[in-house]
Design an enzyme around this catalytic site. Structure first.
Site, PDB file in Angstrom:
ATOM      1  N   ASP A 139      17.551   3.657  -5.327  1.00 25.18           N
ATOM      2  CA  ASP A 139      16.235   3.971  -4.796  1.00 25.18           C
ATOM      3  C   ASP A 139      16.411   4.764  -3.524  1.00 25.18           C
ATOM      4  OD1 ASP A 139      14.308   3.039  -6.493  1.00 25.18           O
ATOM      5  OD2 ASP A 139      14.600   0.956  -5.860  1.00 25.18           O
ATOM      6  N   ASP A 144      -2.939   2.626  13.853  1.00 27.06           N
ATOM      7  CA  ASP A 144      -2.230   2.644  12.558  1.00 27.06           C
ATOM      8  C   ASP A 144      -0.883   1.945  12.731  1.00 27.06           C
ATOM      9  OD1 ASP A 144      -0.963   3.172  10.229  1.00 27.06           O
ATOM     10  OD2 ASP A 144      -1.207   5.356  10.300  1.00 27.06           O
ATOM     11  N   SER A 150      -6.409   8.081   6.743  1.00 20.59           N
ATOM     12  CA  SER A 150      -6.842   7.088   7.730  1.00 20.59           C
ATOM     13  C   SER A 150      -7.277   7.862   8.972  1.00 20.59           C
ATOM     14  CB  SER A 150      -5.695   6.119   8.055  1.00 20.59           C
ATOM     15  OG  SER A 150      -4.652   6.821   8.692  1.00 20.59           O
ATOM     16  N   ASP A 200      10.012  -3.059 -12.132  1.00 17.46           N
ATOM     17  CA  ASP A 200      11.424  -2.714 -12.298  1.00 17.46           C
ATOM     18  C   ASP A 200      12.076  -3.541 -13.391  1.00 17.46           C
ATOM     19  OD1 ASP A 200      11.629  -0.782 -10.348  1.00 17.46           O
ATOM     20  OD2 ASP A 200      12.004  -2.234  -8.747  1.00 17.46           O
TER      21      ASP A 200
END
Lengths: 685, 567
Positions: free
Chosen positions: A306, A343, A383, A525
């Site tokens: 990954d 954020d 956002s 997965d």
């Protein structure tokens, strides 16, 4: 359980019980698992009977026979000892695990709305029961969080004391029995009955109780059994050769020849090597569900990694503000910073950090700005903040463009094109563009960059030398993926990965005859993990993922896949090296025993005594002593494993052939000669 | 040793090497079913044969069906040959009026020719009718050779194919090996031998009056045709009892060279066929190199031992090397070379008496056979024999690169190891166990022409030769007894079919496997490292087993000779 706690090889707590176990393992049922050592034990028993008979009838050379018999039994005991030491190291770990499996009480929920609970013993829980676990409670069994969120201390299994978050839904819903909830509460649906929980399996695995022979081990055992049979033929035919020549050879001498010729070295150490291999993984905080998986790891041809967390640091970071024409960098940075103040995502925080570092824009208090934070949603994909009369938005470029289109048209088509051009440029460089707009006016783009982990490029080069291809898996678009792939030095990438195309990729590789390893954590997965030859599930992952993989990484560190491959290779190499060594040893043993054996009636064969051993008896005894002692001498190598070097197979082989092949030829000549000198000096013969 | 001697040996090696590629290319085309320059003539014949036999060119067999077909075919051959010998007195083409062959000898001979051993417990010219020689022995010479080639090809297909169920058709392989390979080459060779003076006639023996006035029967017959296949098919069964030492069967140095080259030609070329079919000729050269190393080492020792001669004889005033049992027209180097060639390959033809070699010189042929005749080896048999060792070498050493061992993309796993071990186990079983029994049976020991270690070597040699399907003998053993005919017959069957079946099983299991692409992590099997490893494994696994037997046979005889004692 942490890697740092690796027990040293010479540890009295392991060695002493192992000595006792060495005798306990003389049980024929336990010996029968190992064909070579079983044969040695049978032969030793027969020789002992003959010796006792000779003792009663007063045969010749009793002292010599006694020593041979003794060393025959030592050979068996040393083999048992090697296995016991390997198991002992696992047992120490199992004991510490067992402590966590203490009796717990569970709050079993009942009623339609599951509002009430009653206390039941943890062992009485059945699969499908739902329990409540509150702060301070031990989670009674493996399960899946169906409601709530809690911080959990999983030190019992991972050795990591920092608590982890477990919550319902998503990829962090699996909890393990024996771990403790530190704060809040969760409702857990039990997924494993008592006795078959994760910890139970771990204990069984590290103790070696469930140890099945792996495919390579079976093949190697066949080879060793075959070699043993060949040497049976070579030895049983000798007495008649002697009869033809008018001579006689005592049984004890034939037995000595036979036992030294059969591959006892590798036969004695084979199971220790296997157990130690699993043990090395456990020390590394990886649990392999079978030895087969460890072996497969050594054979892996393709690694699916990954991108996030493995190749790049987990989070993207803002590296640059790219305003459109007519807008100052300062203005863009200012707007982006305000929009990111509330954020809490790593990306958002990195924007604030960059604004501060590069443009000295300091953090402002949201309250004093009368600002309301507009959080990111999957629908808006943006956002931002609403200030008094002013709106700032940041987000995916297409989302922001759509947003400004909808607002009063303050952005000219040129600006739109400019933003798109900048975005494309950033994407091409492997970054993620984040468009910023204020009150419907496009200001520019923030460049979020994936930071490739330091040293990862070298790791991939190393893997390539091992003959392993790395494929990066990412949800990014192909352009971004290509740029990161190039930067990290992976061989290939799968962009815009979905569970389906991940699975398809694995199948495609396997169809080419390749073995594929991957790691994953999410439920989606699971099919790929199950399909892969080596599927490493993260311990933080879902129950489904953990069930689908054949290894679990307790530290949830996807980079470990590389080490797992090395451990697998090491296991295979150690077996090969000791087999080669064992077989090569035979040359010297022949030269020690054959002249000694036939000397009585063919004195000319004394010319073959190239080691110059003192007497026929000392020659035979030295060979069998060497044969027994070499087992003990090689226990550390069997447990630690032959060092794997990431060089090509050819270089690796020539090195190992030199050390274990040529070494195996030469070492016994020296060893037998030394033992011969020693036993003659101390007058054993 | 002389320079001229070595030049002769090197010329032989050069010719064999030069033939490897062209012959390898031709054989590959034949077994792939591609057109060759002989196709215009032979293809219609081939099609006709299939039509006649009701088989189809494209109908392939699973390895087990292949093995069953092979066994049935060989059983039929065995029965036919046994029958021919027993009834030859009643059958035509028997000008010298040979009677029925005794049952035990007939069994031994039938097994011997079916298994490509050609151990001869009889004297050809005094026992067998022309019909038996031609229809029985010569036919078996062809088909036993073709059987070996077929197995090698099936095994090669095992490596070359991936995820396949079949390994080819035994009937097609057998037909092609005979029709395209053995027959045309034999016709060529027969003509060459006839040109060199080898007889080829169906007339009976002639009687001549010698200078002293005595009557002498001079045997002759269809010698050249049988000689051609005897060498090319690595059969070794001579028309005459003296085999290739007989002047009619091997008139001069040229015929001697042709014979040696034809022993090695197909076996060496099969390594190239292997390389071509798996798509990398270097793989074939690597195997041939391992064979070459062992071969040159054997020749050097044998030649050296023979050239050095026997110090005891030299002490009596006879200078020079050991010429006992050798033909003057070949001399020491060509006799030593022939002995090594014929035992390296499973031929068994001889141009000198191995029993008369020095102890060490005679030990080399013995070792060659004990290793399983993997040095070029019998046609096909040498190739599948060495592949068994390759499987072991790869398995043991391949683990040391940290992967499940692979050879040419095929994983070597439990099944392959099991089959290879089974096959390798057969050889010491046959060679050592029967020797061990025979050397303590007074009747069997009495057959040996000598006592002491040399007598031991004679008996060991006989069983070794039988199990390895070689057929040569340490000449002074009188083996035509019930005991030897029976036990040697059994040994030959064990050494042939208990190796063939595991080899075919390996072929089947390899063919069914996926092919793993090579990577930097794959153990390279086409370089000197692999060659060295293979040689080491052959010597240690194949050879060490025989160390005790060699120690009480040739080794002690040699040491005794140095100490002034002879047997």
């Amino acid at each position: 359980m942490s890697p740092s706690k690796s027990a040293s090889l010479i540890d009295a707590r392991i060695l002493l019980p192992a000595l006792a176990d060495a005798f306990r393992k003389l049980d024929p049922r336990s010996l029968a698992r190992n064909p070579v050592m079983f044969v040695v034990a049978v032969v030793s028993a027969l020789t002992t009977i003959l010796f006792v008979k000779d003792l009663a009838t007063g045969g010749a050379n009793l002292g010599f026979s006694f020593q041979i018999v003794l060393w025959l039994w030592f050979t068996v005991l040393f083999a048992n000892f090697a296995e016991a030491v390997a198991e002992g190291r696992g047992k120490a770990q199992a004991d510490s695990l067992r402590k966590t499996r203490s009796e717990t009480e569970a709050k079993l929920l009942s009623g339609d709305d599951r509002s009430q609970f009653r206390l039941v013993p943890g062992t009485s829980l059945k699969v499908g029961d739902v329990v409540l676990v509150e702060a301070g409670d031990i989670i009674p069994s493996d399960g899946e969080v169906i409601e709530g969120v809690a911080s959990v201390n999983e030190a019992a299994i991972t050795g990591e004391s920092a608590p982890v978050i477990r919550e319902s839904g998503g990829d962090r819903s699996a909890v393990t029995g024996g771990t403790q909830v530190l704060s809040d509460w969760i409702r857990v649906r039990i997924t494993a009955a008592a006795g078959s929980t994760f910890i139970d399996r771990m204990i069984a695995l590290v103790e070696g109780a469930e140890r099945q022979k792996t495919p390579n081990e079976i093949a190697l055992n066949i080879l060793l059994a075959g070699m043993t049979l060949i040497f049976v033929l070579a030895t049983v035919t000798i007495p008649s050769f002697a009869t033809y020549a008018g001579g006689y050879i005592p049984v004890v001498v034939l037995v000595a020849l036979f036992v030294t010729l059969i591959p006892t070295t590798i036969g004695a150490l084979l199971s220790a090597i296997g157990i130690a291999g699993m043990d090395r993984l456990v020390r590394f905080n990886v649990l392999a569900m079978s030895g087969r998986a460890v072996e497969a790891a050594g054979d892996v041809d393709t690694l699916l990694l990954d991108k996030t967390g493995t190749i790049t640091l987990g989070n993207r970071q803002a590296t640059e503000f790219r305003p459109v024409r007519g807008v100052g960098e300062q203005e863009l940075a200012d707007a982006a910073q305000i929009a990111s103040l509330a954020d809490e995502t790593p990306e958002g925080r990195s924007i604030v950090v960059l604004a501060k570092e590069k443009y000295a824009i300091r953090a402002r208090d949201m309250g004093s700005l009368h600002a309301t934070f507009v959080p990111f949603t999957a629908q808006s994909r943006m956002s931002g903040v609403d200030l008094e009369g002013s709106q700032i938005r940041k987000g995916a470029v297409d989302a922001v463009l759509k947003y400004v289109e909808g607002a009063s048209a303050k952005s000219t088509p040129e600006t739109v094109r400019e933003v798109q051009a900048i975005a494309a440029e950033i994407a091409k460089a492997g970054g993620t563009p984040l468009a910023v707009a204020r009150d419907g006016r496009l200001l520019g783009v923030v460049h979020l960059k994936d930071i490739v982990k330091g040293g990862i490029r070298e790791r991939f080069t190393e893997l390539r030398r091992m003959g392993i291809r790395t494929v990066m898996i990412t949800g990014d678009n192909p352009m971004t993926a290509a740029a990161i792939a190039a930067e990290a030095g992976v061989d290939d990438f799968l962009a815009q990965a979905t569970p389906e195309n991940k699975l398809a990729l694995i199948r495609e590789e396997q169809a080419k005859g390749k073995l594929v390893a991957m790691c994953g954590d999410g439920t989606n997965d699971a099919p790929a993990l199950a399909q892969a030859d080596v599927g490493v599930a993260m311990n933080t992952g879902t129950v489904a993922a953990r069930e689908a993989g054949n290894m679990v990484d307790l530290d949830s560190d996807p980079t470990k896949l590389i080490e797992i491959v090395e451990i697998g290779k090491q296991l295979l190499m150690t077996r090969g090296a000791l087999t080669t060594f064992s077989i090569a040893n035979d040359v010297a043993k022949y030269f020690a025993i054959i002249p000694a054996m036939f000397l009585a009636f063919y004195p000319q064969l004394g010319a073959l005594n190239i080691m110059g051993l003192q007497t026929p008896q000392s020659a035979i005894l030295s060979a069998i002593i060497f044969n027994a002692l070499i087992i003990v001498a090689l226990i550390p190598l069997a447990l630690k494993g032959v060092k794997y070097r990431a060089v090509g197979a050819g270089a690796l082989l020539s090195r190992n052939l030199l050390v274990y092949g040529l070494g195996g030829l030469v070492v016994p000549f020296i060893g037998i000669k030394a033992i011969d000198m020693a036993i003659t000096a101390i007058g054993l013969i | 040793m002389t320079l001229f001697g070595w030049i002769q040996i090197l010329v032989f090696c050069a010719i064999v090497l030069a033939l490897v590629k062209p012959l390898g290319s031709y054989i590959t085309r034949v077994f792939k079913g591609e057109r060759t320059f002989l196709s215009p003539v032979l293809a219609p014949v081939e099609r006709g044969l299939y039509a006649l036999a009701g088989t189809h060119e494209r109908e392939e067999q699973h390895w087990s069906a292949y093995a069953v077909a092979l066994l049935l075919f060989n059983l039929a051959g065995l029965l036919l040959l046994y029958g021919l010998q027993r009834f030859q007195g009643l059958l035509p083409l028997n000008p010298d009026g040979m009677g029925a062959v005794a049952p035990d000898l007939a069994f031994n001979t039938a097994v011997s020719f079916v298994t490509n051993t050609n151990w001869q417990g009889y004297g050809g010219e005094s026992t067998m009718s022309y019909l038996t020689q031609m229809l029985g022995l010569t036919v078996q010479n062809f088909v036993s050779g073709a059987t070996g080639i077929a197995i090698a090809i099936a095994l090669i297909r095992g490596f070359a194919r991936a995820s396949a169920q079949s390994v080819g058709s035994f009937w097609v392989d057998l037909t092609r090996a005979t029709l395209y390979l053995l027959l045309p080459l034999c016709i060529l060779l027969t003509l060459a031998y006839v040109a060199l003076g080898v007889p080829q006639t169906l007339d009976p023996s002639v009687t001549a009056t010698t200078l002293e006035g005595a009557q002498q029967t001079i045997a002759r017959g269809p010698v050249a045709s049988q000689l051609a296949i005897k060498m090319l098919g690595t059969n070794g069964g001579g028309f005459f009892n003296a085999n290739s030492a007989h002047p009619f069967e091997n008139p001069d140095a040229i015929s001697n060279l042709i014979q040696m080259v034809s022993i090695f030609a197909i076996g060496a070329a099969l390594t190239n066929v292997f390389g071509r079919m798996v798509g990398n000729e270097r793989q074939g050269w690597a195997i041939l190199s391992a064979m070459g190393v062992l071969f040159i080492a054997g020749v050097a020792i044998c030649y050296w031992a023979e050239a050095a001669g026997n110090p005891l004889v030299q002490g009596l005033g006879l200078q020079g090397g050991n010429l006992e049992g050798k033909e003057m027209r070949f001399g020491i180097p060509l006799s030593a070379l022939f002995a090594v060639v014929t035992t390296a390959a499973s031929c068994g033809a001889v141009n000198a008496m191995h029993g008369s070699f020095t102890a060490l010189g005679g030990m080399i042929p013995l070792i060659n056979m004990e290793l399983g005749e993997v040095i070029v080896g019998g046609v096909g048999a040498g190739f599948y024999g060495i592949v068994l060792f390759v499987v072991l070498a790869i398995f043991v050493a391949g683990l040391m690169v940290g992967r499940t061992p692979e050879y040419l993309g095929k994983k070597i796993e439990a099944r392959e190891v099991k089959m290879a071990m089974l096959a390798i186990l057969c050889l010491p079983a046959g060679m050592l166990v029967f020797t061990a029994i025979a050397v303590v049976l007074p009747g069997a020991v009495a057959s040996a022409g000598n006592s002491g270690p040399h007598g031991f070597s004679e008996i060991l040699y006989a069983y070794t030769s039988a199990a390895a399907n070689n057929g040569s003998a340490f000449a002074s053993l009188s083996a035509n007894t019930l005991w030897y005919n029976t036990t040697l017959g059994i040994t030959m069957l064990v050494g042939r079919f208990l190796v063939i079946i595991p080899a075919l099983a390996i072929a089947g299991s390899l063919a069914a496997k996926k092919s793993v692409p090579a990577s930097a992590g794959t153990f390279p099997t086409d370089g000197p490292l692999f060659v060295g490893l293979l040689v080491g494994v052959i010597l240690i696994v194949g050879g060490l087993t025989f160390f005790p037997a060699l120690a009480v046979g040739p080794i002690v005889e040699h040491l005794a000779m140095l100490a002034g004692q002879s047997f």
